[in-house]
Design a protein around this motif. Structure first.
Motif, PDB file in Angstrom:
ATOM      1  N   ILE B  45       0.845  -1.204   0.000  1.00  0.00           N
ATOM      2  CA  ILE B  45       0.000   0.000   0.000  1.00  0.00           C
ATOM      3  C   ILE B  45       0.879   1.252   0.000  1.00  0.00           C
ATOM      4  O   ILE B  45       0.682   2.175  -0.789  1.00  0.00           O
ATOM      5  N   LEU B  46       1.892   1.258   0.904  1.00  0.00           N
ATOM      6  CA  LEU B  46       2.760   2.434   1.006  1.00  0.00           C
ATOM      7  C   LEU B  46       3.560   2.644  -0.273  1.00  0.00           C
ATOM      8  O   LEU B  46       3.688   3.774  -0.756  1.00  0.00           O
ATOM      9  N   MET B  49       1.302   4.010  -2.943  1.00  0.00           N
ATOM     10  CA  MET B  49       0.888   5.360  -2.565  1.00  0.00           C
ATOM     11  C   MET B  49       1.995   6.373  -2.873  1.00  0.00           C
ATOM     12  O   MET B  49       1.740   7.425  -3.465  1.00  0.00           O
ATOM     13  N   PHE B  50       3.236   6.025  -2.488  1.00  0.00           N
ATOM     14  CA  PHE B  50       4.326   6.976  -2.708  1.00  0.00           C
ATOM     15  C   PHE B  50       4.656   7.131  -4.199  1.00  0.00           C
ATOM     16  O   PHE B  50       5.031   8.219  -4.632  1.00  0.00           O
ATOM     17  N   LYS B  52       2.448   7.002  -6.632  1.00  0.00           N
ATOM     18  CA  LYS B  52       1.416   7.893  -7.172  1.00  0.00           C
ATOM     19  C   LYS B  52       1.641   9.327  -6.721  1.00  0.00           C
ATOM     20  O   LYS B  52       1.626  10.256  -7.530  1.00  0.00           O
ATOM     21  N   ALA B  53       1.866   9.505  -5.406  1.00  0.00           N
ATOM     22  CA  ALA B  53       2.043  10.861  -4.871  1.00  0.00           C
ATOM     23  C   ALA B  53       3.253  11.527  -5.523  1.00  0.00           C
ATOM     24  O   ALA B  53       3.190  12.699  -5.920  1.00  0.00           O
TER      25      ALA B  53
END
Lengths: 241, 106
Positions: B45-46, B49-50, B52-53
């Motif tokens: 997940i992390l 997420m990173f 994409k961010a």
């Protein structure tokens, strides 16, 4: 130094160095630290930085609630599942919302690009598409809220598990949905101004009295991408974790 | 000045990042769909997420092309949040422990 020489020196543009040296020189220079960035764009960035802290505090308080509760956290994946006649598909509405927001980020970035090319028609169409997707995102969120409310989820209790779930959910997604709604309003306002050609004629804004130009589309884009960015974090920490 | 007319870049890079964001979002959704659990789940997940961010900030928000004076002013301050997360994690572990000791079934 003779007057001619000093005016020639003033007209000479200062060379901006890249990287770390540039950083030190910009920050220690006269008058402004953010060279080649307009005040409007710099202020949007400062606002987004403050907004980052607001959303971070919400997410950290959610983390604190979830880590400190002795009751099991509700099974998020099952709560947000929807079935279309068959077996329920986990998180399906949230996945659709995520894809819609990413698509709207894409149309926004193209709007910025066509704005700088002064292609009014394409910019307006792309801005309106972005606004439409933002509005449909808020609509789906309303659907999700009403489903959860009819399931008995309240900010103080819910039938699925730890009672802090409801307050974290309504606070975080509500504040994000509010940001999206405000973004849609501003997208429509800017689309109208682009359509009228305000930024070609440099018409002055009624509030700021400054000459309009296409940079406002980029500033609007920063806000919109930020809303998408926050959703990336909410999706990861609230829905998937 | 390179960006005197604002941030203008070829469309290709935006389209590529756009497709990449779609694919990585699909991956994050797959983490839930295939029901990974424990540390595998959290690290995946992390990671997604990173990714994409990072792409949204660097390409869509043009930080990649901004001068360091701006990007440092925006990116460095949020790092204090790590300290805040650490403090609140310790606090919530303590709260959890006292809840177990005082209200627990045992």
């Amino acid at each position: 130094m003779s007057p001619q020489k000093s005016s020639a020196a003033a007209a000479q543009p200062v060379e901006l160095k890249p990287g770390l040296i540039g950083l030190a020189e910009d920050w220690s220079s006269d008058q402004r630290a953010f060279k080649n960035v307009s005040w409007g764009k710099a202020m949007m960035w400062i606002f987004l930085l403050s907004d980052t802290f607001i959303f971070s505090v919400f997410l950290i308080s959610y983390m604190t609630a979830r880590m400190s509760t002795a009751v099991d956290w509700p099974p998020v994946s099952e709560i947000f599942a929807l079935s279309f006649g068959g077996d329920p598909i986990p998180l399906v509405l949230i996945a659709i919302m995520t894809f819609i927001l990413i698509t709207s980020s894409g149309t926004m970035v193209l709007a910025v690009n066509y704005g700088y090319r002064k292609d009014r028609k394409k910019t307006v169409i792309l801005l309106l598409l972005t606004a439409l997707m933002g509005a449909s995102f808020v609509g789906m969120q309303a659907l999700e809220w009403s489903k959860l409310i009819s399931d008995g989820v309240r900010p103080w209790e819910n039938p699925f598990g730890a009672s802090q779930f409801g307050s974290a959910f309504f606070m975080i997604t509500g504040f994000h949905g509010f940001h999206v709604s405000v973004g849609v309003v501003f997208l429509l306002l800017i689309a109208r101004k682009v359509w009228r050609g305000d930024y070609d004629t440099e018409k002055k804004g009624f509030f700021t009295s400054r000459k309009g130009n296409y940079e406002i589309v980029e500033t609007m884009g920063l806000y919109w991408h930020f809303v998408d960015l926050v959703w990336v974090f909410i999706f990861a920490f609230f829905y998937l974790w | 000045m390179a960006h005197a007319e604002g941030q203008q870049h070829p469309l290709g890079i935006y389209i590529k990042v756009w497709i990449l964001l779609f694919v990585v979002s699909g991956f994050s959704y797959a983490v839930d769909y295939f029901d990974f659990q424990g540390y595998t789940r959290w690290s995946l997940i992390l990671l997604f997420m990173f990714i994409k961010a990072g792409y949204i900030i660097s390409v869509f928000m043009h930080i990649k092309w901004e001068r360091w004076a701006l990007s440092a002013a925006i990116l460095v301050p949020p790092s204090v949040l790590l300290v805040f997360i650490g403090i609140m994690a310790i606090e919530s572990n303590y709260t959890f422990l006292t809840r177990i000791l005082n209200f627990g079934p045992g």
